[in-house]
Design an enzyme around this catalytic site. Structure first.
Site, PDB file in Angstrom:
ATOM      1  N   LYS A  89      -6.999 -29.948   5.730  1.00  0.00           N
ATOM      2  CA  LYS A  89      -6.008 -30.812   5.363  1.00  0.00           C
ATOM      3  C   LYS A  89      -4.467 -30.057   5.372  1.00  0.00           C
ATOM      4  O   LYS A  89      -3.950 -29.751   6.455  1.00  0.00           O
ATOM      5  CB  LYS A  89      -6.051 -31.212   4.227  1.00  0.00           C
ATOM      6  CG  LYS A  89      -7.547 -32.366   4.481  1.00  0.00           C
ATOM      7  CD  LYS A  89      -7.663 -33.694   3.431  1.00  0.00           C
ATOM      8  CE  LYS A  89      -8.526 -34.743   3.344  1.00  0.00           C
ATOM      9  NZ  LYS A  89      -8.610 -35.507   4.383  1.00  0.00           N
ATOM     10  N   ASP A 149     -15.381 -27.042  -2.147  1.00  0.00           N
ATOM     11  CA  ASP A 149     -14.728 -28.050  -1.267  1.00  0.00           C
ATOM     12  C   ASP A 149     -13.386 -28.103  -1.739  1.00  0.00           C
ATOM     13  O   ASP A 149     -12.787 -29.254  -2.308  1.00  0.00           O
ATOM     14  CB  ASP A 149     -15.622 -29.291  -0.927  1.00  0.00           C
ATOM     15  CG  ASP A 149     -14.752 -30.193   0.481  1.00  0.00           C
ATOM     16  OD1 ASP A 149     -13.792 -29.636   0.644  1.00  0.00           O
ATOM     17  OD2 ASP A 149     -15.645 -30.973   0.406  1.00  0.00           O
ATOM     18  N   TYR A 206     -17.632 -36.787  -1.995  1.00  0.00           N
ATOM     19  CA  TYR A 206     -17.102 -36.916  -0.751  1.00  0.00           C
ATOM     20  C   TYR A 206     -17.024 -35.659   0.044  1.00  0.00           C
ATOM     21  O   TYR A 206     -16.035 -34.981  -0.308  1.00  0.00           O
ATOM     22  CB  TYR A 206     -16.035 -38.042  -0.459  1.00  0.00           C
ATOM     23  CG  TYR A 206     -15.723 -38.094   1.075  1.00  0.00           C
ATOM     24  CD1 TYR A 206     -16.504 -38.936   1.973  1.00  0.00           C
ATOM     25  CD2 TYR A 206     -14.681 -37.461   1.698  1.00  0.00           C
ATOM     26  CE1 TYR A 206     -16.396 -39.149   3.273  1.00  0.00           C
ATOM     27  CE2 TYR A 206     -14.412 -37.511   3.157  1.00  0.00           C
ATOM     28  CZ  TYR A 206     -15.358 -38.338   3.702  1.00  0.00           C
ATOM     29  OH  TYR A 206     -14.981 -38.441   5.105  1.00  0.00           O
ATOM     30  N   TYR A 254     -12.437 -45.943  10.028  1.00  0.00           N
ATOM     31  CA  TYR A 254     -12.354 -46.753   8.794  1.00  0.00           C
ATOM     32  C   TYR A 254     -11.612 -48.056   8.908  1.00  0.00           C
ATOM     33  O   TYR A 254     -10.901 -48.299   8.161  1.00  0.00           O
ATOM     34  CB  TYR A 254     -11.788 -45.762   7.790  1.00  0.00           C
ATOM     35  CG  TYR A 254     -12.884 -45.009   7.128  1.00  0.00           C
ATOM     36  CD1 TYR A 254     -13.667 -45.155   6.106  1.00  0.00           C
ATOM     37  CD2 TYR A 254     -12.800 -43.406   7.690  1.00  0.00           C
ATOM     38  CE1 TYR A 254     -14.581 -44.196   5.586  1.00  0.00           C
ATOM     39  CE2 TYR A 254     -13.893 -42.511   7.268  1.00  0.00           C
ATOM     40  CZ  TYR A 254     -14.558 -42.970   6.248  1.00  0.00           C
ATOM     41  OH  TYR A 254     -15.653 -41.914   5.871  1.00  0.00           O
TER      42      TYR A 254
HETATM   43  C1  LIG Z   1     -12.863 -32.967  -0.149  1.00  0.00           C
HETATM   44  C2  LIG Z   1     -13.124 -33.443   1.203  1.00  0.00           C
HETATM   45  N1  LIG Z   1     -13.769 -32.615   2.115  1.00  0.00           N
HETATM   46  C3  LIG Z   1     -14.048 -32.691   3.267  1.00  0.00           C
HETATM   47  C4  LIG Z   1     -13.367 -33.787   3.860  1.00  0.00           C
HETATM   48  C5  LIG Z   1     -13.245 -34.085   5.448  1.00  0.00           C
HETATM   49  O1  LIG Z   1     -12.052 -33.671   5.924  1.00  0.00           O
HETATM   50  P1  LIG Z   1     -11.771 -34.227   7.495  1.00  0.00           P
HETATM   51  O2  LIG Z   1     -11.615 -35.631   7.393  1.00  0.00           O
HETATM   52  O3  LIG Z   1     -10.791 -33.247   7.844  1.00  0.00           O
HETATM   53  O4  LIG Z   1     -13.168 -33.936   8.342  1.00  0.00           O
HETATM   54  C6  LIG Z   1     -12.442 -34.739   3.315  1.00  0.00           C
HETATM   55  C7  LIG Z   1     -11.783 -35.691   3.722  1.00  0.00           C
HETATM   56  O5  LIG Z   1     -11.080 -36.578   3.020  1.00  0.00           O
HETATM   57  C8  LIG Z   1     -12.208 -34.433   1.834  1.00  0.00           C
HETATM   58  O6  LIG Z   1     -11.537 -35.291   0.957  1.00  0.00           O
END
Ligand SMILES: Cc1ncc(COP(=O)(O)O)c(C=O)c1O
Length: 438
Positions: free
Chosen positions: A270, A241, A135, A7
């Protein structure tokens, strides 16, 4: 060899800042400069950088077992992490599949949902419904269920088609209501999609209560409840998610808890390791798991990564949950919430501010901009402004958000708001006389 950063535009963005060490909320450069990490280093650092208990657990584990193939083998730390997650997750989530990060946790969830229906002789139920502004990550499946945006534009031809339902982005209400008259009418979009397509839909995927990268959009709790009701009524799986929202970020251990709902599948990453090591986990119900148990090898879940269930990452995950069990983590979270509430009040009526919002430890200030969205010109200007004042904030376009590690003190957090306040004064003075559009 030159390193290519995520990014980051190779010529338009500044060179990366080198960080030598970190502690708590502070990042230290080799020159001895210290920066306050007000976004938990892309939302992962949970308790604080270099948290000693997690660091020690990883070091201890590294001396014992660093990695083992996870097909046909297991180890204590993975088992312990699964057991401890079961204690804190909604109880209906009984089975866990490890992966590497948030995107792969989402890929696993999508594939699991599609194969769940195929295993039951309903292969036609393979489509997905996702929300606008969503996202879910940067791998192909995760991008497909993410909203079409500048992140995905270059890849649109190879993403699979997904049905899109409106998001409860109240500030830009998709059905044109004001907050005062809101009765969650935006849910009708999902209801209509399910009414028309449920026979072909495997799952609805949502970021529960907080859409992160889409602009830190906070949904009414009732919106999530209604999604759960509708997915049940139309016999479609619900994937939550919780990659961002999990582990206390929204004020409870999981955002689903706030709405009192249990999804069929949940994605975690995370904060799972306290922010120390990459690890993903996709958890599901007995119902989903049992569809894979038919004695037919074609029902095997053909998915796995080299580092699946990595012992160091699992040891970090166990230590993270031990911190939740033994330390007043939720008192720290409440203290952050109090400062967010008190400080956001300062900004509500500021002429440069379009809206403020918060949930748990996450606060956002949406700024008025002529070019709202991720590519807003405000972003690079604000990033430099904050960095010059030794604060790491990385606005999502015209949305400045604060998502600190739980170790932050009220004074440190107030300092972040002071710096944001200064930046707004600077924007307002530059905008004087020119039109400012929301
Ligand atoms: C809600 C959500 N799902 C999935 C992801 C993707 O995670 P990663 O960056 O560890 O692949 C993110 C990343 O910011 C996220 O905020």
């Amino acid at each position: 060899m030159r390193i290519w950063h995520p990014y980051t535009h190779p010529t338009l963005d500044p060179a990366p800042v080198s960080i030598e060490r970190a502690e708590g909320v502070w990042l230290y450069t080799p020159e001895g400069r210290r920066l306050m990490d007000a976004i938990s280093s892309w939302w992962v650092t949970l308790h604080g950088h270099a948290q000693p208990r997690i660091a020690a657990a990883i070091a201890e584990q590294a001396k014992k077992l660093e990695q083992v193939i996870y097909a046909g083998f297991t180890h204590d730390k993975a088992e312990e992490l699964a057991a401890r997650l079961h204690d804190v997750l909604p109880h209906g989530l009984t089975h866990l599949f490890f992966s590497d990060d948030g995107s792969t946790a989402v890929e696993v969830a999508l594939k699991m949902a599609a194969q769940f229906w195929r295993n039951q002789g309903q292969p036609e139920k393979a489509r997905l419904i996702a929300l606008e502004h969503a996202y879910h990550g940067d791998t192909a499946g995760a991008m497909s269920v993410s909203a079409a945006s500048s992140f995905t534009a270059a890849f649109s031809d190879f993403l699979f088609p997904v049905l899109r339902a409106p998001s409860a982005y109240c500030f830009r209400c998709p059905v044109g209501k004001s907050r005062a008259t809101c009765s969650i009418d935006c849910i009708e979009g999902l209801e209509q999609l399910l009414g028309r397509h449920a026979a072909k839909v495997a799952a609805v995927i949502v970021e529960p209560l907080l859409q992160g990268a889409g602009g830190m959009i906070v949904h009414p709790v009732e919106f999530l409840r209604r999604i759960r009701e509708l997915t049940r009524a139309y016999n479609v799986l619900l994937i939550a998610d919780e990659v961002l929202t999990g582990f206390g970020r929204c004020g409870r251990m999981f955002a689903c808890e706030i709405a009192g709902i249990e999804p069929d599948i949940m994605c975690l990453s995370k904060g799972l390791t306290g922010g120390f090591l990459p690890l993903g986990a996709t958890v599901c119900t007995d119902r989903v798991y049992e569809s894979f148990c038919v004695p037919d090898r074609r029902h095997t879940f053909f998915h796995g990564h080299s580092y699946t269930g990595n012992p160091l990452a699992c040891a970090a995950g166990v230590a993270n949950l031990e911190i939740f069990r033994t330390e007043p983590v939720f008192e720290r979270i409440r203290a952050i919430e109090r400062v967010h509430r008190e400080q956001l009040a300062r900004f509500q009526c500021h002429p440069a501010v379009a809206e403020t919002r918060m949930i748990g430890t996450v606060a956002a200030i949406e700024l008025r901009a002529e070019d709202p969205g991720y590519l807003s010109e405000l972003k690079p200007k604000l990033c430099s402004f904050f960095l010059e004042r030794n604060v790491l904030l990385r606005p999502l376009g015209n949305v400045v958000y604060i998502l600190p590690p739980y170790a932050i003190t009220p004074e440190e957090l107030r300092y972040v708001y002071d710096v944001i306040g200064e930046s707004l004064e600077s924007i307002s003075s530059k905008n004087e006389g020119s039109s400012v559009v929301v």
